[in-house]
Design a protein around this motif. Structure first.
Motif, PDB file in Angstrom:
ATOM      1  N   LEU A 286       0.810  -1.219   0.000  1.00  0.00           N
ATOM      2  CA  LEU A 286       0.000   0.000   0.000  1.00  0.00           C
ATOM      3  C   LEU A 286       0.839   1.262   0.000  1.00  0.00           C
ATOM      4  O   LEU A 286       0.323   2.351  -0.241  1.00  0.00           O
ATOM      5  CB  LEU A 286      -0.937  -0.007   1.219  1.00  0.00           C
ATOM      6  CG  LEU A 286      -1.840  -1.243   1.351  1.00  0.00           C
ATOM      7  CD1 LEU A 286      -2.700  -1.141   2.602  1.00  0.00           C
ATOM      8  CD2 LEU A 286      -2.702  -1.417   0.108  1.00  0.00           C
ATOM      9  N   ASP A 287       2.124   1.126   0.295  1.00  0.00           N
ATOM     10  CA  ASP A 287       3.065   2.240   0.252  1.00  0.00           C
ATOM     11  C   ASP A 287       4.124   1.947  -0.805  1.00  0.00           C
ATOM     12  O   ASP A 287       4.351   0.787  -1.156  1.00  0.00           O
ATOM     13  CB  ASP A 287       3.746   2.418   1.619  1.00  0.00           C
ATOM     14  CG  ASP A 287       2.764   2.808   2.703  1.00  0.00           C
ATOM     15  OD1 ASP A 287       1.848   3.596   2.402  1.00  0.00           O
ATOM     16  OD2 ASP A 287       2.910   2.310   3.846  1.00  0.00           O
ATOM     17  N   PRO A 288       4.779   2.988  -1.318  1.00  0.00           N
ATOM     18  CA  PRO A 288       5.850   2.733  -2.301  1.00  0.00           C
ATOM     19  C   PRO A 288       6.931   1.853  -1.700  1.00  0.00           C
ATOM     20  O   PRO A 288       7.415   2.112  -0.594  1.00  0.00           O
ATOM     21  CB  PRO A 288       6.382   4.145  -2.594  1.00  0.00           C
ATOM     22  CG  PRO A 288       5.250   5.066  -2.257  1.00  0.00           C
ATOM     23  CD  PRO A 288       4.550   4.425  -1.096  1.00  0.00           C
ATOM     24  N   PRO A 289       7.327   0.791  -2.403  1.00  0.00           N
ATOM     25  CA  PRO A 289       8.374  -0.096  -1.872  1.00  0.00           C
ATOM     26  C   PRO A 289       9.739   0.568  -1.973  1.00  0.00           C
ATOM     27  O   PRO A 289       9.929   1.531  -2.723  1.00  0.00           O
ATOM     28  CB  PRO A 289       8.286  -1.316  -2.784  1.00  0.00           C
ATOM     29  CG  PRO A 289       7.762  -0.777  -4.079  1.00  0.00           C
ATOM     30  CD  PRO A 289       6.823   0.340  -3.715  1.00  0.00           C
ATOM     31  N   PRO A 290      10.731   0.074  -1.235  1.00  0.00           N
ATOM     32  CA  PRO A 290      12.099   0.589  -1.370  1.00  0.00           C
ATOM     33  C   PRO A 290      12.605   0.402  -2.799  1.00  0.00           C
ATOM     34  O   PRO A 290      12.082  -0.424  -3.567  1.00  0.00           O
ATOM     35  CB  PRO A 290      12.900  -0.269  -0.385  1.00  0.00           C
ATOM     36  CG  PRO A 290      11.900  -0.865   0.535  1.00  0.00           C
ATOM     37  CD  PRO A 290      10.628  -0.997  -0.239  1.00  0.00           C
ATOM     38  N   GLN A 315       6.701  -8.767  -7.247  1.00  0.00           N
ATOM     39  CA  GLN A 315       7.082  -7.906  -8.372  1.00  0.00           C
ATOM     40  C   GLN A 315       6.275  -6.628  -8.265  1.00  0.00           C
ATOM     41  O   GLN A 315       5.048  -6.668  -8.155  1.00  0.00           O
ATOM     42  CB  GLN A 315       6.780  -8.605  -9.697  1.00  0.00           C
ATOM     43  CG  GLN A 315       7.027  -7.730 -10.919  1.00  0.00           C
ATOM     44  CD  GLN A 315       6.613  -8.426 -12.204  1.00  0.00           C
ATOM     45  OE1 GLN A 315       7.443  -9.039 -12.856  1.00  0.00           O
ATOM     46  NE2 GLN A 315       5.348  -8.332 -12.568  1.00  0.00           N
ATOM     47  N   GLY A 316       6.970  -5.500  -8.288  1.00  0.00           N
ATOM     48  CA  GLY A 316       6.254  -4.237  -8.161  1.00  0.00           C
ATOM     49  C   GLY A 316       5.565  -4.150  -6.809  1.00  0.00           C
ATOM     50  O   GLY A 316       6.179  -4.354  -5.766  1.00  0.00           O
ATOM     51  N   ILE A 334       5.602  -4.076   6.796  1.00  0.00           N
ATOM     52  CA  ILE A 334       6.977  -4.586   6.778  1.00  0.00           C
ATOM     53  C   ILE A 334       7.896  -3.430   7.125  1.00  0.00           C
ATOM     54  O   ILE A 334       7.705  -2.306   6.641  1.00  0.00           O
ATOM     55  CB  ILE A 334       7.334  -5.157   5.388  1.00  0.00           C
ATOM     56  CG1 ILE A 334       6.514  -6.414   5.098  1.00  0.00           C
ATOM     57  CG2 ILE A 334       8.820  -5.472   5.281  1.00  0.00           C
ATOM     58  CD1 ILE A 334       6.673  -6.935   3.690  1.00  0.00           C
ATOM     59  N   ARG A 335       8.875  -3.695   7.969  1.00  0.00           N
ATOM     60  CA  ARG A 335       9.853  -2.662   8.320  1.00  0.00           C
ATOM     61  C   ARG A 335      11.102  -2.882   7.467  1.00  0.00           C
ATOM     62  O   ARG A 335      11.692  -3.957   7.475  1.00  0.00           O
ATOM     63  CB  ARG A 335      10.198  -2.716   9.806  1.00  0.00           C
ATOM     64  CG  ARG A 335      11.015  -1.511  10.280  1.00  0.00           C
ATOM     65  CD  ARG A 335      11.236  -1.588  11.784  1.00  0.00           C
ATOM     66  NE  ARG A 335       9.980  -1.565  12.520  1.00  0.00           N
ATOM     67  CZ  ARG A 335       9.316  -0.452  12.816  1.00  0.00           C
ATOM     68  NH1 ARG A 335       9.795   0.724  12.411  1.00  0.00           N
ATOM     69  NH2 ARG A 335       8.192  -0.498  13.487  1.00  0.00           N
ATOM     70  N   THR A 336      11.480  -1.877   6.706  1.00  0.00           N
ATOM     71  CA  THR A 336      12.625  -1.998   5.807  1.00  0.00           C
ATOM     72  C   THR A 336      13.929  -1.891   6.582  1.00  0.00           C
ATOM     73  O   THR A 336      13.955  -1.561   7.776  1.00  0.00           O
ATOM     74  CB  THR A 336      12.585  -0.907   4.727  1.00  0.00           C
ATOM     75  OG1 THR A 336      12.821   0.375   5.337  1.00  0.00           O
ATOM     76  CG2 THR A 336      11.246  -0.893   4.014  1.00  0.00           C
ATOM     77  N   GLY A 339      14.481   1.298   8.400  1.00  0.00           N
ATOM     78  CA  GLY A 339      13.555   1.651   9.465  1.00  0.00           C
ATOM     79  C   GLY A 339      12.199   2.152   9.006  1.00  0.00           C
ATOM     80  O   GLY A 339      11.326   2.410   9.839  1.00  0.00           O
ATOM     81  N   ALA A 340      11.988   2.292   7.714  1.00  0.00           N
ATOM     82  CA  ALA A 340      10.698   2.752   7.209  1.00  0.00           C
ATOM     83  C   ALA A 340       9.681   1.614   7.237  1.00  0.00           C
ATOM     84  O   ALA A 340      10.034   0.433   7.199  1.00  0.00           O
ATOM     85  CB  ALA A 340      10.844   3.285   5.793  1.00  0.00           C
ATOM     86  N   GLN A 341       8.399   1.987   7.322  1.00  0.00           N
ATOM     87  CA  GLN A 341       7.332   1.001   7.296  1.00  0.00           C
ATOM     88  C   GLN A 341       6.639   1.008   5.940  1.00  0.00           C
ATOM     89  O   GLN A 341       6.367   2.066   5.386  1.00  0.00           O
ATOM     90  CB  GLN A 341       6.306   1.285   8.394  1.00  0.00           C
ATOM     91  CG  GLN A 341       6.796   0.979   9.799  1.00  0.00           C
ATOM     92  CD  GLN A 341       5.671   1.069  10.821  1.00  0.00           C
ATOM     93  OE1 GLN A 341       4.507   1.230  10.479  1.00  0.00           O
ATOM     94  NE2 GLN A 341       6.021   0.959  12.093  1.00  0.00           N
TER      95      GLN A 341
END
Length: 357
Positions: A286-290, A315-316, A334-336, A339-341
């Motif tokens: 739901l948020d832009p992935p790294p 993918q994507g 998911i926490r990258t 540290g971003a969610q």
């Protein structure tokens, strides 16, 4: 909508018999980013989209002992070819199965094509597998062959294609029919009607069915992940994935009445206990992935920080995650590594059995 189109078009018995079927070459046109969706291009009304799957390869298994040899290794019954009608080749059969290790974990996922050998009164088989482990699968088969009269060899003459409908209206006007010939095999995907058809062809160039266009591989994987269908070693890591957690039963990939096979004990015990607490679910970010995407194995957490599973592959903004079934409806993230969610939502494919939803 695309999923509904796929179900209507690929279900057995729908659409009536096809007319003459032959391969043809069509120019490449990119689909819109999505699962077999139609783009705004006025030329985008093709009945079918064909996707060349270079990451899939074929092994040929043949010989007098081919059938009993494979039965002792696969989770499913074999798709034996049907009887021939006159001079016409026997209709093809296909099935889905996994090879397991002795601990009952998945090693390789395969689509098995049953073929009647023209020169012999016996069945031969093609195993469609992830191309990156074709050699490893061949060695695995050689390990158990012992003194059986079986030949296992790569079969590079045929290229694997996926064929998905472009729209309910278009595919209804150009139905497909299962065919088997010297240079091409067209058959329904045995895992679920939502995955359309499989095409194996000798043609080195684009080999497309009438009324089709060349699809972008991105769209195939987007559709596959949205439907919750794992494929290959990224989605099913060898020695890690458990077959029933990977929805093998939902995809017609296991028989609980067949004879013994390697890894059967854990699979049968889990089935008869009737408790599968974790499953592979399709997820949408739901948020832009790294920039580098989500790392495989990243922990999936609830709003309170409780771990409920792990991200498997994707993918994507779509992918698969192994999650505890009772936790999929709440907010997840998911926490990258920085540290971003990244928030994500899990879903239950509507083609799964109702009891599992």
């Amino acid at each position: 909508m695309a999923a509904a189109a796929l179900l209507r078009c690929a279900a057995p018995g729908r659409g009536g018999p096809a007319g003459s079927w032959r391969l043809r070459v069509a120019p490449r046109r990119r689909l819109t980013q999505g699962s077999c969706s139609r783009s705004g291009d006025p030329t985008a009304g093709a009945a079918w989209s064909c996707f060349r799957l270079d990451e899939r390869a074929l092994l040929r298994v043949r010989g007098p002992d081919a059938a009993p040899f494979l039965l002792g290794l696969l989770t499913n019954e074999l798709p034996l070819p049907g009887p021939a009608a006159g001079d016409a080749p026997p209709p093809p059969r296909a099935g889905y199965a996994h090879f397991l290790n002795v601990q009952g974990r998945t090693l390789y996922d395969v689509i098995v094509y049953g073929l009647r050998e023209h020169s012999e009164e016996m069945s031969g088989f093609l195993l469609e597998c992830d191309s990156s482990v074709q050699g490893a699968l061949q060695k695995h088969l050689a390990l158990y062959r012992i003194r059986r009269k079986v030949t296992v060899e790569p079969h590079p003459n045929l290229q694997v294609w996926a064929v998905l409908p472009g729209s309910p209206e278009a595919c209804g006007a150009a139905p497909l029919q299962e065919r088997a010939g010297a240079d091409a095999i067209l058959i329904r995907d045995p895992r679920t009607p939502r995955m359309g058809w499989r095409l194996l062809t000798q043609n080195e160039g684009p080999a497309l069915v009438p009324g089709s266009r060349l699809g972008d591989l991105w769209d195939y994987h987007q559709h596959r992940y949205l439907q919750g269908v794992p494929e290959g070693v990224r989605d099913l890591p060898p020695g890690v994935a458990l077959p029933l957690e990977s929805n093998l039963a939902f995809m017609n990939g296991v028989s609980f009445t067949k004879g013994c096979y390697i890894g059967q004990e854990l699979t049968a015990r889990t089935h008869h206990m009737g408790v599968i607490r974790k499953r592979l679910f399709p997820v949408r970010l739901l948020d832009p992935p790294p920039t580098r995407g989500i790392a495989p194995g990243a922990a999936v957490l609830t709003e309170s920080g409780q771990a409920v599973g792990k991200y498997r592959a994707g993918q994507g903004n779509v992918g698969l995650a192994l999650l505890r079934s009772e936790k999929i409806k709440g907010p997840l993230h998911i926490r990258t590594s920085k540290g971003a969610q990244v928030a994500l939502a899990a879903s239950v494919p509507d083609w799964w059995p109702t009891v599992s939803k």
